[in-house]
Design an enzyme around this catalytic site. Structure first.
Site, mmCIF file in Angstrom:
data_model
loop_
_atom_site.group_PDB
_atom_site.id
_atom_site.type_symbol
_atom_site.label_atom_id
_atom_site.label_comp_id
_atom_site.label_asym_id
_atom_site.label_seq_id
_atom_site.Cartn_x
_atom_site.Cartn_y
_atom_site.Cartn_z
ATOM 1 N N ARG A 25 0.860 -1.196 0.000
ATOM 2 C CA ARG A 25 0.000 0.000 0.000
ATOM 3 C C ARG A 25 0.892 1.241 0.000
ATOM 4 O O ARG A 25 1.145 1.829 -1.043
ATOM 5 C CB ARG A 25 -0.962 -0.042 1.212
ATOM 6 C CG ARG A 25 -2.156 0.885 1.080
ATOM 7 C CD ARG A 25 -1.869 2.336 1.366
ATOM 8 N NE ARG A 25 -1.488 2.576 2.753
ATOM 9 C CZ ARG A 25 -1.022 3.761 3.171
ATOM 10 N NH1 ARG A 25 -0.881 4.769 2.340
ATOM 11 N NH2 ARG A 25 -0.673 3.924 4.439
ATOM 12 N N HIS A 98 -6.786 -0.602 3.755
ATOM 13 C CA HIS A 98 -6.647 0.814 4.110
ATOM 14 C C HIS A 98 -7.871 1.541 3.557
ATOM 15 O O HIS A 98 -8.036 1.633 2.332
ATOM 16 C CB HIS A 98 -5.361 1.334 3.454
ATOM 17 C CG HIS A 98 -4.906 2.650 3.937
ATOM 18 N ND1 HIS A 98 -4.771 3.734 3.113
ATOM 19 C CD2 HIS A 98 -4.525 3.057 5.160
ATOM 20 C CE1 HIS A 98 -4.324 4.761 3.819
ATOM 21 N NE2 HIS A 98 -4.161 4.374 5.060
ATOM 22 N N ARG A 160 -9.127 -0.409 13.078
ATOM 23 C CA ARG A 160 -8.162 0.602 13.513
ATOM 24 C C ARG A 160 -8.619 1.958 13.010
ATOM 25 O O ARG A 160 -9.159 2.075 11.906
ATOM 26 C CB ARG A 160 -6.781 0.310 12.918
ATOM 27 C CG ARG A 160 -5.743 1.319 13.357
ATOM 28 C CD ARG A 160 -4.738 1.643 12.278
ATOM 29 N NE ARG A 160 -5.281 2.459 11.209
ATOM 30 C CZ ARG A 160 -4.588 2.845 10.136
ATOM 31 N NH1 ARG A 160 -3.342 2.452 9.985
ATOM 32 N NH2 ARG A 160 -5.139 3.601 9.188
ATOM 33 N N THR A 193 2.402 11.691 9.099
ATOM 34 C CA THR A 193 2.171 11.707 7.653
ATOM 35 C C THR A 193 3.211 12.501 6.877
ATOM 36 O O THR A 193 3.576 12.152 5.767
ATOM 37 C CB THR A 193 0.762 12.295 7.397
ATOM 38 O OG1 THR A 193 -0.151 11.547 8.197
ATOM 39 C CG2 THR A 193 0.351 12.254 5.951
ATOM 40 N N HIS A 221 3.397 5.047 12.425
ATOM 41 C CA HIS A 221 3.633 5.110 10.967
ATOM 42 C C HIS A 221 4.455 6.380 10.770
ATOM 43 O O HIS A 221 3.940 7.483 10.894
ATOM 44 C CB HIS A 221 2.261 5.187 10.281
ATOM 45 C CG HIS A 221 2.294 5.341 8.799
ATOM 46 N ND1 HIS A 221 1.974 4.315 7.945
ATOM 47 C CD2 HIS A 221 2.572 6.403 8.000
ATOM 48 C CE1 HIS A 221 2.054 4.733 6.692
ATOM 49 N NE2 HIS A 221 2.419 6.004 6.702
ATOM 50 N N HIS A 223 7.043 8.802 8.665
ATOM 51 C CA HIS A 223 7.652 9.162 7.379
ATOM 52 C C HIS A 223 9.053 9.729 7.604
ATOM 53 O O HIS A 223 9.376 10.247 8.659
ATOM 54 C CB HIS A 223 6.751 10.130 6.608
ATOM 55 C CG HIS A 223 5.705 9.401 5.816
ATOM 56 N ND1 HIS A 223 5.907 9.036 4.513
ATOM 57 C CD2 HIS A 223 4.486 8.931 6.168
ATOM 58 C CE1 HIS A 223 4.837 8.376 4.079
ATOM 59 N NE2 HIS A 223 3.955 8.296 5.065
ATOM 60 N N HIS A 317 41.226 0.007 4.580
ATOM 61 C CA HIS A 317 40.135 -0.832 5.098
ATOM 62 C C HIS A 317 40.275 -2.268 4.585
ATOM 63 O O HIS A 317 40.084 -3.232 5.319
ATOM 64 C CB HIS A 317 38.776 -0.281 4.652
ATOM 65 C CG HIS A 317 38.443 1.044 5.232
ATOM 66 N ND1 HIS A 317 37.196 1.357 5.725
ATOM 67 C CD2 HIS A 317 39.177 2.161 5.414
ATOM 68 C CE1 HIS A 317 37.190 2.599 6.163
ATOM 69 N NE2 HIS A 317 38.383 3.111 5.983
HETATM 70 C C1 HCA Z 1 -1.875 7.947 3.010
HETATM 71 C C2 HCA Z 1 -1.431 8.640 4.282
HETATM 72 C C3 HCA Z 1 -0.843 7.710 5.315
HETATM 73 C C4 HCA Z 1 -1.896 6.949 6.076
HETATM 74 C C5 HCA Z 1 -1.364 6.236 7.289
HETATM 75 C C6 HCA Z 1 -2.414 5.528 8.120
HETATM 76 C C7 HCA Z 1 -0.053 8.649 6.272
HETATM 77 O O1 HCA Z 1 -1.051 7.768 2.103
HETATM 78 O O2 HCA Z 1 -3.036 7.594 2.919
HETATM 79 O O3 HCA Z 1 -3.480 5.250 7.636
HETATM 80 O O4 HCA Z 1 -2.117 5.245 9.295
HETATM 81 O O5 HCA Z 1 1.159 8.685 6.193
HETATM 82 O O6 HCA Z 1 -0.724 9.310 7.052
HETATM 83 O O7 HCA Z 1 0.078 6.832 4.706
HETATM 84 CU CU CU Z 2 2.098 7.238 5.007
#
Ligand code: HCA
Ligand code: CU
Length: 441
Positions: A25, A98, A160, A193, A221, A223, A317
């Site tokens: 995803r 998702h 969730r 995000t 999650h 980034h 090295h």
């Molecule tokens: C996306 C955003 C997402 C969702 C993460 C989640 C993010 O691409 O839809 O559903 O927990 O980074 O917020 O990936």
């Molecule tokens: Cu994301």
């Protein structure tokens, strides 16, 4: 407040760390796919990736809601078929869809046979104003209605709820929504995000959420816009977050999210062994290679579980790792499936490695003095190397045609006696390259 227990249904007790792999995803949103005009994983890619993840020990795989396209719907079915095929061997793997807080997304996921629904809706000011345009009261009302309906009619589904952009959402706003949602779900997501979180804000946020919702499980999650995706996930796990979203090689939207193998490798290094329960760590490098191949890439140099971390180019090295690999290799990467070291011949190579290469690997008869002379010639030539030439071929050419070296004749029956020591209990820092033995009599 009542909590459902969906895990009882399939007799599954969550482990201390449950990776929710979202390669198929979030990973599909990676710009890397566009670099090769590939744009999407085909069904065969997805099936192979899902199979590899299940064999690796992942129990939760996130997929797009099938409503995204007819192709996604077919791919969902294909991934489900692989999952079903592996149940007897590997146990149950949960497929999570998702979904937007929208009845059509939910219906498509249920119809496809999802085990759980990962609801998301933006809660930050940016999301509310520029994305869906709904205010908090509307968000809460619509989400509650939908969740109540799903709970009542599909009690076995794992639910969730994630407030997208949670780290740019003030705590009061997050709590305002989560207070209303918490009785209806099994996990709360806290996605970073846009990659603004730091280890400090992650642990602080998590502490507040744990205090307010003590019986909830949380999902992270993160980034990588600031390069913190790995360290944020690591801190979250250490602070008690059970579910973490990761992808293979950390691919995802923009600079991606936490890499699956990087997280497990670091938990191992920090001795969080119980969090590694059920993961096939020796499969880490192989799964990275399998996935890199799908991206038409090498395993990237910034991935901790990579051959790059056992590759040596500088002469100093190279000489040292010939004596003892631990000099420039601090980690037991062989336990993560990186079984070989690599020494790259090039302009920075010294006479030691050239001697070693010509003698031990190519069986030329030469002493140190000749190796030093060959090194001088090689260094001159290799700076003019063309894209089609290989440094090893140049070296062999010099050895044979300029120095007239001959190879040590190894009788056929001894050829198989070239040994690589693979004994398990050697110091993990000791590399195989120093242990090649030529056994001639
Ligand atoms: C996306 C955003 C997402 C969702 C993460 C989640 C993010 O691409 O839809 O559903 O927990 O980074 O917020 O990936
Ligand atoms: Cu994301």
């Amino acid at each position: 407040m009542t909590f459902s227990n969906p895990f009882q249904f399939k007799n599954y007790h969550p482990r201390p760390l449950e990776i929710i792999d979202t390669t198929l995803r979030e990973g599909s949103q990676s710009s890397l796919l566009h670099d090769h005009y590939k744009y999407f994983f085909n069904q065969n890619d997805k099936v192979e990736i899902a199979r590899a993840l299940i064999v690796y020990g992942v129990k939760f795989i996130e997929l797009f809601a099938p409503i995204v396209s007819p192709r996604e719907r077919d791919d969902f079915a294909a991934v489900k078929a692989v999952r079903d095929e592996l149940i007897m061997q590997k146990g149950y793997t949960f497929l999570l869809a998702h979904v937007r807080c929208h009845p059509d997304d939910v219906a498509s996921a249920i119809e496809a046979g999802a085990d759980g629904l990962n609801f998301y809706i933006g809660l930050s000011e940016a999301s509310r104003n520029h994305n869906h345009g709904k205010d908090f009261d509307v968000i809460i009302k619509q989400a509650r209605l939908l969740l109540e309906e799903v709970r009542a009619n599909h009690p076995k589904l794992i639910l969730r709820f994630s407030g997208e952009d949670a780290f740019r959402t003030p705590e009061a706003n997050l709590f305002r929504v989560y207070d209303e949602i918490v009785p209806l779900v099994d996990r709360l997501g806290t996605p970073d995000t846009v990659g603004v979180a730091t280890p400090t804000t992650v642990t602080h946020r998590l502490e507040l959420l744990q205090q307010r919702y003590p019986r909830m499980d949380f999902e992270g999650h993160f980034h990588d816009d600031r390069g913190f995706a790995l360290v944020n996930a690591l801190e979250a796990v250490k602070s008690g977050m059970r579910y973490i979203n990761t992808t293979l090689l950390g691919v995802g939207e923009r600079s991606g999210i936490t890499s699956t193998t990087a997280l497990l490798f670091n938990l191992y290094m920090d001795k969080f062994y119980d969090h590694l329960e059920g993961y096939n760590l020796r499969g880490s490098y192989p799964i990275n290679v399998t996935f890199a191949d799908k991206l038409k890439k090498l395993v990237p140099s910034k991935e901790p579980v990579s051959l790059t971390n056992r590759t040596h180019t500088a002469g100093v090295h190279q000489k040292a790792v010939l004596n003892s690999a631990g000099t420039y290799e601090a980690f037991p990467l062989d336990q993560f499936g990186v079984n070989e070291s690599e020494v790259l011949l090039g302009p920075l190579s010294g006479w030691n490695i050239i001697h070693y290469f010509l003698k031990e690997i190519k069986y030329y008869n030469l002493g140190e003095g000749t190796a030093r002379q060959i090194t001088d010639v090689f260094k001159e030539r290799v700076y003019n190397i063309g894209p089609q030439d290989s440094p090893a071929e140049i070296l062999v050419d010099i050895a044979e045609n300029e120095f007239g070296l001959s190879r040590i004749a190894i009788p056929e029956r001894f050829k198989d006696n070239i040994l690589q020591r693979m004994d398990e209990d050697k110091s993990p820092k000791q590399s195989n390259i120093a242990a090649i033995e030529v056994n001639i009599q």
